[in-house]
Design an enzyme around this catalytic site. Structure first.
Site, mmCIF file in Angstrom:
data_model
loop_
_atom_site.group_PDB
_atom_site.id
_atom_site.type_symbol
_atom_site.label_atom_id
_atom_site.label_comp_id
_atom_site.label_asym_id
_atom_site.label_seq_id
_atom_site.Cartn_x
_atom_site.Cartn_y
_atom_site.Cartn_z
ATOM 1 N N ARG A 182 -19.616 -50.349 4.275
ATOM 2 C CA ARG A 182 -18.694 -49.879 5.108
ATOM 3 C C ARG A 182 -18.496 -50.546 6.495
ATOM 4 N NH1 ARG A 182 -16.611 -48.139 1.430
ATOM 5 N NH2 ARG A 182 -15.982 -45.611 0.819
ATOM 6 N N GLU A 193 -10.454 -51.521 10.513
ATOM 7 C CA GLU A 193 -9.946 -51.901 9.365
ATOM 8 C C GLU A 193 -8.645 -51.132 8.638
ATOM 9 O OE1 GLU A 193 -11.176 -50.944 4.662
ATOM 10 O OE2 GLU A 193 -12.837 -52.063 5.669
ATOM 11 N N HIS A 216 -10.910 -55.109 1.315
ATOM 12 C CA HIS A 216 -11.786 -53.792 0.585
ATOM 13 C C HIS A 216 -11.284 -53.673 -0.652
ATOM 14 C CE1 HIS A 216 -13.311 -49.662 2.038
ATOM 15 N NE2 HIS A 216 -13.903 -50.212 0.637
#
Length: 306
Positions: free
Chosen positions: A222, A250, A269
């Site tokens: 993450r 993000e 991602h």
């Protein structure tokens, strides 16, 4: 009992379910398929944001939240008492491990630079060759869970050496307290830990400084596991490189300095977003529903963020 799932195609992927189970598609929280009473098992959309957790307050009979993601961080601390939170451990092992191997090889063999040269129709042999190689490298995997094991299995044929780190030590795996000793020996550091209060900012200035010159940081965990300011400062020097499937913030803003650095590979991602995701995910969901209806504890229950 009612089960809400986010994909219409999921109905055909769940397998045979007990007759008392009613499966409904709920992909949009603003358009519920039926009254919320009786919903015992909820599968939120893949990579649902924290805002999706607001629906929890409207499900009075909820017993299980089954995520389609391996990470559960947006849901931690938001699950009502008595409701089980389960992650999709195992579902993303193949795809995330493939991404890690791809990212490592791409960076070591200079593929980002070669792709830029191809776009400019330049034969860039003299600019790139000789490239680095994976063979003989020492790989430090931080996060020795199922995905970490899958990464190790896929990297093993490349004749690399491994060190594995987890929250607590066990045979063949170091505890996180060993990082200061292991980092200076690592050619490649792969991050696969969940985002918890203990791992937030784990990769800070001291962590990065301990990595040797020429090392590669790979983040498939993450974004907030890495201190972005410290990362930018370190990779800007060119001393180390990075491959990132996740960032903080993000999505990464268009004007962020990470975009401009030639030694940083960024993907949006996508490590878990593959065509095989839904069949694997709904196979797990079907098994979890059957366990729950039979009065058994579901698998993959999240405890303390893990």
């Amino acid at each position: 009992m009612k089960v809400w799932i986010p994909h219409e195609t999921g109905h055909d992927l769940l397998g045979e379910l007990p007759p008392e189970v009613i499966v409904e598609t709920m992909s949009d929280p603003d358009r519920l398929p039926s009254p919320t009473a009786g919903v015992r098992f909820w599968v939120p959309p893949f990579l649902a944001p924290a805002a999706a957790t607001t629906l929890l307050r409207e499900l009075p009979d909820l017993a299980v939240v089954q995520l389609l993601s391996a990470g559960a961080d947006p849901w931690i601390g938001r699950i009502p008492p008595g409701v089980l939170l389960c992650d999709a451990r195992g579902v993303h092992d193949p795809s995330t491990a493939e991404w890690v191997v791809t990212a490592i090889l791409s960076q070591l063999r200079g593929f980002p630079a070669l792709a830029r040269a191809q776009a400019q129709r330049r034969w860039a042999y003299d600019e790139v060759a000789p490239t680095d190689e994976l063979t003989g490298k020492r790989v430090l995997i931080v996060g020795a869970g199922s995905i970490g094991t899958a990464v190790r299995n896929r990297l093993a044929p490349f004749e690399v050496q491994f060190d594995l780190v987890a929250r607590t030590a066990r045979p063949g795996v170091h505890g996180v307290e060993a990082l200061p000793t292991l980092l200076p020996q690592a050619d490649i550091v792969v991050l696969l830990v969940p985002l918890t209060e203990q791992t937030r900012g784990l990769v800070d200035e001291a962590f990065l400084a301990a990595m040797p010159d020429g090392a590669l940081l790979v983040n498939a965990a993450r974004g907030p596991v890495v201190d972005t300011k410290a990362l930018v400062a370190e990779v800007t020097t060119g001393r180390i490189s990075a491959a990132l499937d996740v960032t903080d913030p993000e999505p990464l803003p268009a004007d962020h300095p990470l975009w401009e650095l030639p030694n940083v590979l960024i993907t949006p991602h996508v490590a878990g977003s593959v065509r095989g995701l839904l069949p694997r995910a709904y196979d797990l969901v079907g098994r979890q529903i059957r366990r729950f209806v039979a009065g058994e504890q579901p698998d993959n229950v999240v405890v303390d963020g893990y």
